[in-house]
Design an enzyme around this catalytic site. Sequence first.
Site, PDB file in Angstrom:
ATOM      1  N   HIS A   1     -48.668  -8.871 -32.754  1.00 21.08           N
ATOM      2  CA  HIS A   1     -47.272  -8.735 -32.362  1.00 21.08           C
ATOM      3  C   HIS A   1     -47.089  -7.967 -31.050  1.00 21.08           C
ATOM      4  O   HIS A   1     -45.975  -7.900 -30.523  1.00 21.08           O
ATOM      5  CB  HIS A   1     -46.479  -8.045 -33.475  1.00 21.08           C
ATOM      6  CG  HIS A   1     -45.058  -8.503 -33.575  1.00 21.08           C
ATOM      7  ND1 HIS A   1     -44.441  -9.304 -32.634  1.00 21.08           N
ATOM      8  CD2 HIS A   1     -44.118  -8.274 -34.523  1.00 21.08           C
ATOM      9  CE1 HIS A   1     -43.201  -9.541 -32.986  1.00 21.08           C
ATOM     10  NE2 HIS A   1     -42.968  -8.925 -34.137  1.00 21.08           N
TER      11      HIS A   1
ATOM     12  N   ASP B   1     -44.488 -12.835 -30.143  1.00 18.37           N
ATOM     13  CA  ASP B   1     -43.340 -12.514 -30.983  1.00 18.37           C
ATOM     14  C   ASP B   1     -43.073 -13.672 -31.951  1.00 18.37           C
ATOM     15  O   ASP B   1     -43.749 -14.697 -31.922  1.00 18.37           O
ATOM     16  CB  ASP B   1     -42.099 -12.205 -30.139  1.00 18.37           C
ATOM     17  CG  ASP B   1     -41.690 -13.355 -29.219  1.00 18.37           C
ATOM     18  OD1 ASP B   1     -42.090 -14.513 -29.469  1.00 18.37           O
ATOM     19  OD2 ASP B   1     -40.958 -13.094 -28.236  1.00 18.37           O
TER      20      ASP B   1
END
Length: 225
Positions: free
Chosen positions: A196, A200
Amino acid sequence: MTTVQQKMAQHMVASLQTSPHVAAIHEVDMTVIVKHRSDHGAAFERSEGFKLTYTPYIIDAVVRAIKKYPLINASVEGTSIVRKSAINIGMAVASENGLIVPVIKHAEEKSLLGIARAVHDLAERTRARKLIPDDIQGGTFTISNYGVFGTVFGTPIINQPQIAILGTGAIVKRPVVINDAIAIRSIAYFTMSFDHRVVDGMLGGMFMDSIVKNLEGFDAASEIK
């Protein structure tokens, strides 16, 4: 633990400590792929001398998705994102020595047949303990096919320094709704774990959707070449 098990354990723990893992799961209708493999499997085995599996189809779909979303094919070095020009696909292979991840180099240059030959070669040499160091280096994206053991869902750990890994579940016939009618289709669930820090939810979702569309939209009339 054996030496291999110790190194694997260290690598997995380090990955979880390094990357904030996020998992995205998509449903994939593999009916067209199952039919294509069934229609061409016997002739393929006579021609090539080994069985056609689902792995080459999945790798081909992943490669095409990476070409569309190249940020997936990257690594993190310090505070820099390093994009990779070559698409080198690691494929997890279970062996007597544990889980080994040989790498198909420059998968973007290979046809479906070329990928199938590379998959067979690396899997055979993995199990025969004939891999060389270069065979397990340089991967940019990894696929773990735990579906061969009947597993439906999984959350694979990223193979550092990569930023994403795809886990493919077992293909199972299920009732699904198509145009308000119930049909029996060959369904699998794919899970992608991604870093992450770089990927995203939007990019992860679009990339997974691209893989799904590549598989579900596969040309059933195409030849393996």
